[in-house]
Design a protein around this motif. Structure first.
Motif, mmCIF file in Angstrom:
data_model
loop_
_atom_site.group_PDB
_atom_site.id
_atom_site.type_symbol
_atom_site.label_atom_id
_atom_site.label_comp_id
_atom_site.label_asym_id
_atom_site.label_seq_id
_atom_site.Cartn_x
_atom_site.Cartn_y
_atom_site.Cartn_z
ATOM 1 N N LEU A 175 0.828 -1.209 0.000
ATOM 2 C CA LEU A 175 0.000 0.000 0.000
ATOM 3 C C LEU A 175 0.862 1.260 0.000
ATOM 4 O O LEU A 175 0.548 2.247 -0.682
ATOM 5 C CB LEU A 175 -0.935 -0.011 1.203
ATOM 6 C CG LEU A 175 -2.022 -1.099 1.201
ATOM 7 C CD1 LEU A 175 -2.775 -1.101 2.519
ATOM 8 C CD2 LEU A 175 -2.991 -0.894 0.042
ATOM 9 N N LEU A 176 1.952 1.237 0.754
ATOM 10 C CA LEU A 176 2.856 2.389 0.785
ATOM 11 C C LEU A 176 3.457 2.624 -0.595
ATOM 12 O O LEU A 176 3.515 3.767 -1.071
ATOM 13 C CB LEU A 176 3.956 2.157 1.814
ATOM 14 C CG LEU A 176 5.056 3.221 1.889
ATOM 15 C CD1 LEU A 176 4.472 4.563 2.342
ATOM 16 C CD2 LEU A 176 6.170 2.774 2.826
ATOM 17 N N GLY A 177 3.906 1.545 -1.244
ATOM 18 C CA GLY A 177 4.522 1.699 -2.554
ATOM 19 C C GLY A 177 3.553 2.170 -3.615
ATOM 20 O O GLY A 177 3.878 3.039 -4.432
ATOM 21 N N ARG A 178 2.345 1.608 -3.598
ATOM 22 C CA ARG A 178 1.377 1.924 -4.671
ATOM 23 C C ARG A 178 0.580 3.199 -4.405
ATOM 24 O O ARG A 178 0.318 3.975 -5.332
ATOM 25 C CB ARG A 178 0.414 0.739 -4.835
ATOM 26 C CG ARG A 178 -0.569 0.906 -5.991
ATOM 27 C CD ARG A 178 -1.448 -0.320 -6.152
ATOM 28 N NE ARG A 178 -2.561 -0.034 -7.057
ATOM 29 C CZ ARG A 178 -3.643 -0.788 -7.168
ATOM 30 N NH1 ARG A 178 -3.754 -1.895 -6.450
ATOM 31 N NH2 ARG A 178 -4.616 -0.450 -8.002
ATOM 32 N N PHE A 179 0.211 3.440 -3.143
ATOM 33 C CA PHE A 179 -0.676 4.568 -2.835
ATOM 34 C C PHE A 179 -0.033 5.639 -1.964
ATOM 35 O O PHE A 179 -0.645 6.670 -1.694
ATOM 36 C CB PHE A 179 -1.948 4.057 -2.138
ATOM 37 C CG PHE A 179 -2.759 3.114 -2.972
ATOM 38 C CD1 PHE A 179 -3.529 3.576 -4.024
ATOM 39 C CD2 PHE A 179 -2.739 1.755 -2.702
ATOM 40 C CE1 PHE A 179 -4.280 2.708 -4.796
ATOM 41 C CE2 PHE A 179 -3.486 0.869 -3.470
ATOM 42 C CZ PHE A 179 -4.256 1.342 -4.526
ATOM 43 N N GLY A 180 1.179 5.400 -1.477
ATOM 44 C CA GLY A 180 1.853 6.402 -0.666
ATOM 45 C C GLY A 180 1.458 6.410 0.789
ATOM 46 O O GLY A 180 1.840 7.317 1.535
ATOM 47 N N LYS A 181 0.721 5.412 1.236
ATOM 48 C CA LYS A 181 0.351 5.348 2.648
ATOM 49 C C LYS A 181 -0.052 3.927 3.019
ATOM 50 O O LYS A 181 -0.611 3.189 2.203
ATOM 51 C CB LYS A 181 -0.799 6.310 2.971
ATOM 52 C CG LYS A 181 -2.055 6.111 2.126
ATOM 53 C CD LYS A 181 -3.078 7.179 2.449
ATOM 54 C CE LYS A 181 -4.312 7.051 1.544
ATOM 55 N NZ LYS A 181 -5.310 8.118 1.830
ATOM 56 N N GLY A 182 0.282 3.566 4.245
ATOM 57 C CA GLY A 182 -0.095 2.262 4.756
ATOM 58 C C GLY A 182 -0.247 2.316 6.259
ATOM 59 O O GLY A 182 0.522 3.005 6.944
#
Length: 437
Positions: free
Chosen positions: A106-113
């Protein structure tokens, strides 16, 4: 709460096929979040921990179809990221340690996890520092709500590749950082990376999806970032821990059992380590045959004659998940062995149940136990016990199947977390085991 009632002391016979690998499945399932395209996964084990993660993915908005036994498709094209801030997610995510691995994708694809502090086995302190240190080095900002025990990582400008040396070769930490780094701009180098077969499988799957990962199988990974990934089809390996469990079961019950389709090339030193206890392991194609050990099995000694010491280590060392099984098997060996659990400080505390059953074990400290084998001259005695975690649970089950009399094991939900339909599969090879709610 469910329980097993086991009538022990019976020899088993037949063949058993290992389930898909639990630890690989948890990583691979999180990786479906990295693409909006369809991902098909085969040989997913039907166990509690995996099913909990599938439920979390579905609540997150992943479109899931069951195509057959252990065969699913996943499509993450319309995710509900608001679910990550919900009370429902805080409850569901905290009940499963594997949920931590949704953060990297999620961090890699959307910038937040985000993730609540995850649960799992009660086997000592298991830090998350490796995960979040890796994310921070890639450029994410970290925050922690101590009151709610809720972690978060975010980036507005995106992640940037970097060189990092991991403090520990954490398997889940390595997987999480890999999945985030796949989308980082530039190149990332991860040194002291975990390199077990399940990490190799994750990297191979990501490369099929369009990632650029090299160094697979080593502890030095190189990742060149990409902007997006496509879909793929992937098959999960057989579970090496379950394979080791069946080896131990066959030896302890003096049974002839064939373990089918084990993927020998991915077992590492597991067969050789069981052979140190004197267990005859025969390679039949891609199967393992454990013949009846009518004359028992004898512990080897080191070349200088000193007592055998079996310990765990990061891959390619011996997996810590099988040390509990090794300890139980040693209780009926001919000779003595020191079991040294280096990686988790509470995994040996289940030995008091074995001592109650008549095993000769000296618990030296939280990490070490000396086992003096009975050489089958004295059977373990049946008792009532409670499973504290997955691996201790299967070890107690093996002990009960070899013991004289009828044993009861409570809290078998712990065993169900890692072993698929275990009572039915054992009944098929002659075990007297029944489940009661």
């Amino acid at each position: 709460m469910s329980s097993f009632v086991i009538e022990g002391g019976h020899q088993l016979k037949g063949h058993i096929t290992p389930q898909g690998a639990k630890n690989e499945a948890l990583q691979i399932l999180c990786a479906v979040l990295m693409t909006p395209e369809k991902v098909e996964i085969k040989n997913i084990p039907d166990i509690r921990d995996v099913n909990k993660l599938i439920d979390i993915l579905e609540n997150l908005g992943v479109k899931i179809q069951k195509l057959g036994k252990g065969h699913f498709s996943f499509k993450s094209d319309e995710l509900n990221l608001g679910y990550l801030q919900s009370e429902q997610f805080k409850k569901e995510g905290s009940g499963l340690r594997g949920s931590i691995m949704i953060v990297g994708p999620l961090l890699g694809r959307f910038g937040k996890g985000y993730i609540p502090r995850p649960g799992g086995d009660k086997i000592g302190r298991r830090r998350l520092d490796t995960h979040f240190s890796g994310f921070i080095k890639l450029g994410a900002e970290f925050r922690y709500n101590r009151e709610e025990r809720f972690y978060g990582v975010e980036t507005e400008k995106g992640l940037t590749g970097t060189d990092m040396l991991l403090e520990e070769a954490s398997v889940t930490g390595t997987a999480n950082i890999i999945m985030a780094a796949v989308f980082a701009k530039g190149k990332t180098q991860i040194y002291n990376a975990a390199c077990e077969p399940y990490i190799q499988q994750l990297c191979k799957m990501l490369n099929k999806m369009g990632a650029k990962i090299s160094g697979i199988g080593s502890n030095l990974l190189h990742i060149t970032g990409v902007e997006n990934l496509k879909g793929c089809t992937h098959k999960v390996l057989p579970d090496m821990v379950e394979i080791g469990s069946w080896i131990g079961l066959a030896a302890m019950t003096q049974s002839e059992i064939t373990i089918k389709d084990v993927s020998w090339e991915n077992l590492g030193i597991i067969p050789a380590t069981f052979k140190k206890l004197g267990i005859d392991i025969q390679k039949k194609g891609d199967d393992i045959l454990i013949p009846k050990h009518d004359n028992g099995y004898e512990v080897a000694s080191f070349i200088d004659g000193s007592i055998m010491n079996i310990s765990d280590a990061p891959w390619p060392g011996f997996t810590p998940d099988l040390l509990s099984v090794m300890l139980v098997v040693a209780t009926q060996a001919r000779g003595s062995v020191l079991i040294h659990q280096k990686m988790f400080e509470s995994r040996l505390f289940f030995v008091d149940k074995l001592i109650d059953m008549g095993a000769k074990i000296i618990l030296c400290d939280p990490h070490r136990a000396t086992v003096i084998g009975h050489d089958f001259k004295s059977q373990l005695k049946a008792t009532t016990m409670t499973s504290p975690d997955i691996r201790a649970g299967i070890s107690l089950l093996i002990a009960a199947l070899s013991a004289k009399g009828t044993s009861t094991i409570h809290n078998i939900e712990q065993i169900d977390r890692g072993y698929e339909n275990i009572d039915e599969r054992l009944q098929a090879i002659g075990a007297k085991i029944h489940r009661y709610e």
